[in-house]
Design an enzyme around this catalytic site. Sequence first.
Site, PDB file in Angstrom:
ATOM      1  N   CYS A  15       0.829  -1.203   0.000  1.00  0.00           N
ATOM      2  CA  CYS A  15       0.000   0.000   0.000  1.00  0.00           C
ATOM      3  C   CYS A  15       0.863   1.252   0.000  1.00  0.00           C
ATOM      4  O   CYS A  15       1.845   1.340   0.731  1.00  0.00           O
ATOM      5  CB  CYS A  15      -0.878   0.026   1.250  1.00  0.00           C
ATOM      6  SG  CYS A  15      -2.241  -1.126   1.199  1.00  0.00           S
ATOM      7  N   ASP A  55      -5.941   0.758  10.857  1.00  0.00           N
ATOM      8  CA  ASP A  55      -6.646   0.042   9.789  1.00  0.00           C
ATOM      9  C   ASP A  55      -8.168   0.224   9.857  1.00  0.00           C
ATOM     10  O   ASP A  55      -8.882  -0.252   8.973  1.00  0.00           O
ATOM     11  CB  ASP A  55      -6.293  -1.456   9.830  1.00  0.00           C
ATOM     12  CG  ASP A  55      -4.887  -1.722   9.296  1.00  0.00           C
ATOM     13  OD1 ASP A  55      -4.268  -0.805   8.729  1.00  0.00           O
ATOM     14  OD2 ASP A  55      -4.399  -2.857   9.464  1.00  0.00           O
ATOM     15  N   ARG A  60      -6.753  -7.828  -1.741  1.00  0.00           N
ATOM     16  CA  ARG A  60      -5.580  -8.165  -0.931  1.00  0.00           C
ATOM     17  C   ARG A  60      -5.981  -8.431   0.517  1.00  0.00           C
ATOM     18  O   ARG A  60      -5.237  -9.102   1.241  1.00  0.00           O
ATOM     19  CB  ARG A  60      -4.556  -7.022  -0.960  1.00  0.00           C
ATOM     20  CG  ARG A  60      -3.850  -6.872  -2.290  1.00  0.00           C
ATOM     21  CD  ARG A  60      -2.731  -5.859  -2.195  1.00  0.00           C
ATOM     22  NE  ARG A  60      -2.053  -5.952  -0.923  1.00  0.00           N
ATOM     23  CZ  ARG A  60      -1.765  -4.922  -0.127  1.00  0.00           C
ATOM     24  NH1 ARG A  60      -2.072  -3.698  -0.493  1.00  0.00           N
ATOM     25  NH2 ARG A  60      -1.168  -5.101   1.015  1.00  0.00           N
TER      26      ARG A  60
HETATM   27  C1  UD1 Z   1       1.203  -3.590   9.884  1.00  0.00           C
HETATM   28  C2  UD1 Z   1      -0.035  -4.114   9.228  1.00  0.00           C
HETATM   29  C3  UD1 Z   1      -0.885  -2.968   8.690  1.00  0.00           C
HETATM   30  C4  UD1 Z   1      -1.148  -1.953   9.802  1.00  0.00           C
HETATM   31  C5  UD1 Z   1       0.146  -1.544  10.497  1.00  0.00           C
HETATM   32  C6  UD1 Z   1      -0.092  -0.677  11.717  1.00  0.00           C
HETATM   33  C7  UD1 Z   1       0.693  -6.260   8.417  1.00  0.00           C
HETATM   34  C8  UD1 Z   1       1.019  -7.118   7.256  1.00  0.00           C
HETATM   35  N1  UD1 Z   1       0.341  -5.003   8.161  1.00  0.00           N
HETATM   36  O1  UD1 Z   1       1.954  -2.918   8.878  1.00  0.00           O
HETATM   37  O2  UD1 Z   1      -2.121  -3.499   8.223  1.00  0.00           O
HETATM   38  O3  UD1 Z   1      -1.737  -0.807   9.229  1.00  0.00           O
HETATM   39  O4  UD1 Z   1       0.871  -2.697  10.940  1.00  0.00           O
HETATM   40  O5  UD1 Z   1      -0.914  -1.318  12.622  1.00  0.00           O
HETATM   41  O6  UD1 Z   1       0.685  -6.703   9.548  1.00  0.00           O
HETATM   42  N2  UD1 Z   1       8.323   2.149  10.637  1.00  0.00           N
HETATM   43  C9  UD1 Z   1       9.586   2.686  10.566  1.00  0.00           C
HETATM   44  N3  UD1 Z   1      10.640   1.837  10.339  1.00  0.00           N
HETATM   45  C10 UD1 Z   1      10.480   0.493  10.197  1.00  0.00           C
HETATM   46  C11 UD1 Z   1       9.186  -0.047  10.284  1.00  0.00           C
HETATM   47  C12 UD1 Z   1       8.126   0.817  10.506  1.00  0.00           C
HETATM   48  O7  UD1 Z   1       9.762   3.885  10.693  1.00  0.00           O
HETATM   49  O8  UD1 Z   1      11.479  -0.212  10.001  1.00  0.00           O
HETATM   50  C13 UD1 Z   1       7.169   3.045  10.881  1.00  0.00           C
HETATM   51  C14 UD1 Z   1       6.166   3.065   9.729  1.00  0.00           C
HETATM   52  O9  UD1 Z   1       6.564   3.943   8.702  1.00  0.00           O
HETATM   53  C15 UD1 Z   1       4.916   3.515  10.440  1.00  0.00           C
HETATM   54  C16 UD1 Z   1       5.047   2.854  11.816  1.00  0.00           C
HETATM   55  O10 UD1 Z   1       6.424   2.538  11.972  1.00  0.00           O
HETATM   56  O11 UD1 Z   1       4.921   4.898  10.599  1.00  0.00           O
HETATM   57  C17 UD1 Z   1       4.245   1.602  12.002  1.00  0.00           C
HETATM   58  O12 UD1 Z   1       4.442   0.748  10.898  1.00  0.00           O
HETATM   59  P1  UD1 Z   1       4.397  -0.839  11.053  1.00  0.00           P
HETATM   60  O13 UD1 Z   1       3.768  -1.217  12.342  1.00  0.00           O
HETATM   61  O14 UD1 Z   1       5.739  -1.387  10.751  1.00  0.00           O
HETATM   62  O15 UD1 Z   1       3.423  -1.247   9.883  1.00  0.00           O
HETATM   63  P2  UD1 Z   1       3.474  -2.593   9.109  1.00  0.00           P
HETATM   64  O16 UD1 Z   1       4.057  -3.635   9.996  1.00  0.00           O
HETATM   65  O17 UD1 Z   1       4.057  -2.384   7.768  1.00  0.00           O
END
Ligand code: UD1
Length: 419
Positions: free
Chosen positions: A117, A306, A398
């Site tokens: 996304c 979400d 998805r």
């Molecule tokens: C997961 C979910 C998604 C949900 C999100 C938040 C899955 C497959 N997807 O996405 O549906 O919307 O959690 O609940 O489980 N971030 C960083 N660095 C990193 C990783 C994350 O800065 O290395 C930031 C992201 O940009 C965001 C925040 O942390 O601002 C949270 O993201 P994250 O919890 O990692 O989202 P996903 O795991 O991708």
Amino acid sequence: MEKLLITGGAKLQGRVEVSGSKNAALPILMGCVLAKTPVVLSNIPHLKDVTTSLQLLATLGAEIMIDERMNISIDASNLRDLTAPYSLVKTMRASILIMGPLLTRFGEAHVALPGGCAIGSRPVDIHIKGLEAMGAKISIDDGFIHAYAPRLHGADILMEKVTVTGTENLLMAAVLADGVTHLRNAACEPEVTDLAIFLTKMGAKITGIGTEHLVIEGVEELNGVDYRVIPDRIEAATYLAAAAVTGSAITVSNVEPSHLKSVIEKFIEAGCSIEVEDSSIHIDCRDRVLRSVDIVTQPYPGFPTDMQAQFLVMNVVAEGQGNIRETIFENRFMHVAELEKMGARIDIDGNLATTEGHSLLKASHVNATDLRASACLILAALVAKGQTHVEQIYHIDRGYELIEEKFHRLGANIQRLSY
Ligand code: UD1
């Protein structure tokens, strides 16, 4: 190409069965790579992201069998490839979840930089820093993340942000590492907990499950198990929101209500009647005035990002002013422009969406911009006057199993059109 045609105005009624959780299924599927013997998974939703994950596992050399009841057996005892190609990773950001399992079990992993996304920058720096702290040598080259470590070692890792897939990736890496790993500021989402329970059943030693501090004592090997994934709390809440916007009464079954506490509170605040049973939730919004609510998205157990788009639609049609502040992702208001085409009055100021309520929605041609945004457009279409065309619905496929069939059975006027 496919689109959904939805004619608004129908009341919903009856019962809808919630599918298995996509966000629990994806890490668990990737976690199958950790086991030396076959894993059998059930309650896996039939979704595009699941197909992509299975394709990825098959590309790596896993043997996959699916029986008539959709139980999926995954045998990763003879993996021959350690590369997740761009062709698969580009459609699903969660492919990054293969990194930790491959690296910890086989000593190397090569994963194309993820897509998924288009909500904000969505970096993977926390995944990478955590693996480096456990001894991995990582480089980014030609659009790939290359990671090497003969054997990862335990480490004390403070994740600077709460990240769901980051926590899951590091958790899976730690279970076969040498020594003890502490994951601090870990995500507590039910999907993380489900993965931790799955890993424990395979033989992993994890304490602090469900808390912000996971302690993992690495073991030498993990073995296959039979495992049933949890129900999808976001799918469940999306149907509840559909009942709220259409002023209907429905029952959502095969849910785990305890995963939806913060969301249920907001439905009640919005004026909906909610009855919770063991594994079902009944919502009744007939003859009730829907009230706007103020929401700030937060990591679990806070209000989930979400569900932000779906509650925005509720606020658009409800009575009074509502404020929704998105704190997890940048750029997660792309659905607002589409809702405005339908007559929604929404003011955006940075990460705050303010609605005055009482918008009368009318049908339009709208584009699904991401997964949850597409869900919110369907909700808007269910109450709009006329026939709405929701395009680019590959996003919705998805994350929502059989969505038009489920809505159709609830009485919505909805059909899928191929063109
Ligand atoms: C997961 C979910 C998604 C949900 C999100 C938040 C899955 C497959 N997807 O996405 O549906 O919307 O959690 O609940 O489980 N971030 C960083 N660095 C990193 C990783 C994350 O800065 O290395 C930031 C992201 O940009 C965001 C925040 O942390 O601002 C949270 O993201 P994250 O919890 O990692 O989202 P996903 O795991 O991708």
